[in-house]
Write an enzyme that holds these catalytic residues in place. Structure first.
Site, PDB file in Angstrom:
ATOM      1  N   GLY A 188       6.175  -1.334  -2.561  1.00 21.59           N
ATOM      2  CA  GLY A 188       5.457  -2.575  -2.794  1.00 21.59           C
ATOM      3  C   GLY A 188       4.380  -2.426  -3.855  1.00 21.59           C
ATOM      4  N   GLU A 189       3.385  -3.312  -3.805  1.00 19.01           N
ATOM      5  CA  GLU A 189       2.231  -3.272  -4.705  1.00 19.01           C
ATOM      6  C   GLU A 189       2.625  -3.352  -6.174  1.00 19.01           C
ATOM      7  OE1 GLU A 189      -0.547  -0.114  -3.686  1.00 19.01           O
ATOM      8  OE2 GLU A 189       0.306  -0.032  -1.664  1.00 19.01           O
ATOM      9  N   GLY A 190       3.728  -4.033  -6.475  1.00 18.79           N
ATOM     10  CA  GLY A 190       4.181  -4.181  -7.847  1.00 18.79           C
ATOM     11  C   GLY A 190       5.046  -3.062  -8.357  1.00 18.79           C
TER      12      GLY A 190
END
Length: 378
Positions: free
Chosen positions: A324-326
């Site tokens: 996640g988190e880009g």
């Protein structure tokens, strides 16, 4: 919106599709490069999509992307539905700011600026930079299984914050946004949104999250999604009310950002299940909006797969990345940049009459509408 009211129906009128005439011009230019049809596979499609989004042929190589992460905590995490502790998203934000998270490492390696927007972290805002916290709506979000995540006023404030950030990025010349989230409990909220909008059961959309929870935590998460879904269904006719009921400030802001970015003609690469769920809400508001988005990767979350299928978005990558988190959007960036470079720099075989390489219906410039022409985000 001169009276300052927020009417989501306006997005349906303001959002136009990327220029189809320019896309045809891009296809014709590609045919004159001499490369066999299909030799570049999906890179051709990406190059043509970028040309239509930019409104110009040849396309401008993507040189000013940005990673944008909306951050927030969700009180539903207190039920033990996440591998991370409830209220722990601020630690993930600090790691990203210090450059030690996977997304921060990739962004640094790729030379991409990273921006984090705190919408509802469960921490003292004084411990984070002001540019991170200035849009914060509240501290954490209500427990979606038994109470609304936001009040109606907080939901509108968060939605407008997302719109304002879309305007800021468009005005700053950001060419492509890599959109993600930093949250604890966010995938539970995303599962509720996708189940509600796709008309399916909780067990069908409930995944293991970025931390790959065990079976007991998965069952707790499934129960929370089921209870949240029961509360979300009555709000399906009003998308802002739906977001207030179960989404939290971070997901609400992402939805506002996606819609206003489409108004401003800013292409967006979606990261994982959270951004996909918000995109699905945005599609319900404005059916043309998904034409401005790419799905960076398949995360393996069932809710993401459902949402992307509903929007007819085919992920660029499938490497099983759940960080996640880009991270997934960043991994897809070199592919998008390669497509733009090839579409921009491959020479054509023969000289064409003047203007043959020019853009179609919207002209060579393409240009984005100014903030005054877009929805008022103040």
């Amino acid at each position: 919106m001169s009276d300052g009211s927020l009417n989501l129906d306006d997005f349906g009128d303001l959002i136009e599709r990327p220029d189809s005439g320019v896309r045809r011009d891009a296809e014709e230019r590609r045919a004159r490069t001499g490369l066999p049809a299909g030799a570049l596979g999906r890179l051709d499609e990406l190059g043509e999509w970028l040309a239509a989004a930019q409104g110009r042929v040849p396309v401008e190589p993507v040189s000013r992307p940005k990673v944008l992460l909306f951050a927030g905590d969700h009180d539903v995490a207190s039920l033990g539905v996440s591998a991370r502790p409830a209220g722990g998203a601020h630690a993930l934000v600090r790691a990203a700011l210090e450059g030690t998270s996977p997304a921060a490492v990739l962004a640094r390696r790729l030379g991409v600026p990273l921006r984090i927007v705190d919408m509802s972290l469960d921490c003292d805002p004084d411990g984070l930079p002001e540019e991170v916290t200035r849009y914060r709506v509240r501290r954490s979000g209500g427990r979606l299984d038994i109470e609304d995540s936001l009040t109606a006023q907080e939901a509108e404030r968060a939605f407008r914050a997302g719109m304002a950030i879309a305007d800021e990025e468009a005005d700053a010349g950001t060419e492509l946004v890599l959109l993600g989230d930093i949250s604890v409990g966010g995938t539970t909220a995303a599962g509720v949104l996708v189940a509600a909008l796709c008309g399916t059961d909780a067990s069908v959309v409930t995944g293991r999250g970025g931390g790959r929870i065990d079976d007991l935590a998965w069952m707790r998460k499934c129960a929370a999604v089921r209870d949240g879904l029961r509360r979300a269904r009555p709000a399906l006719g009003d998308q802002l009310r739906l977001l207030a009921t179960v989404a939290g400030a971070d997901l609400t802001a992402i939805t506002g950002f996606l819609l206003q970015s489409a108004v401003r003609r800013t292409p967006v690469v979606l990261d994982g299940v959270v951004s996909a769920a918000c995109a699905l809400v945005a599609q319900r508001v404005a059916f043309r909006a998904p034409d401005w988005w790419l799905a960076g990767q398949a995360s393996g979350e069932p809710a993401q797969a459902r949402a992307l299928d509903r929007m007819a978005l085919d992920p660029l990558l499938d490497h099983g990345v759940t960080a996640g988190e880009g991270t997934g959007a960043l991994l897809a960036l070199p592919l998008v940049q390669a497509a733009s470079a090839l579409a921009a720099e491959l020479p054509v075989r023969a000289a064409e009459p003047d203007g043959a390489d020019g853009a179609g219906g919207s002209g060579q410039d393409g240009g984005r509408p100014g903030a005054a022409e877009a929805l008022d985000a103040t």
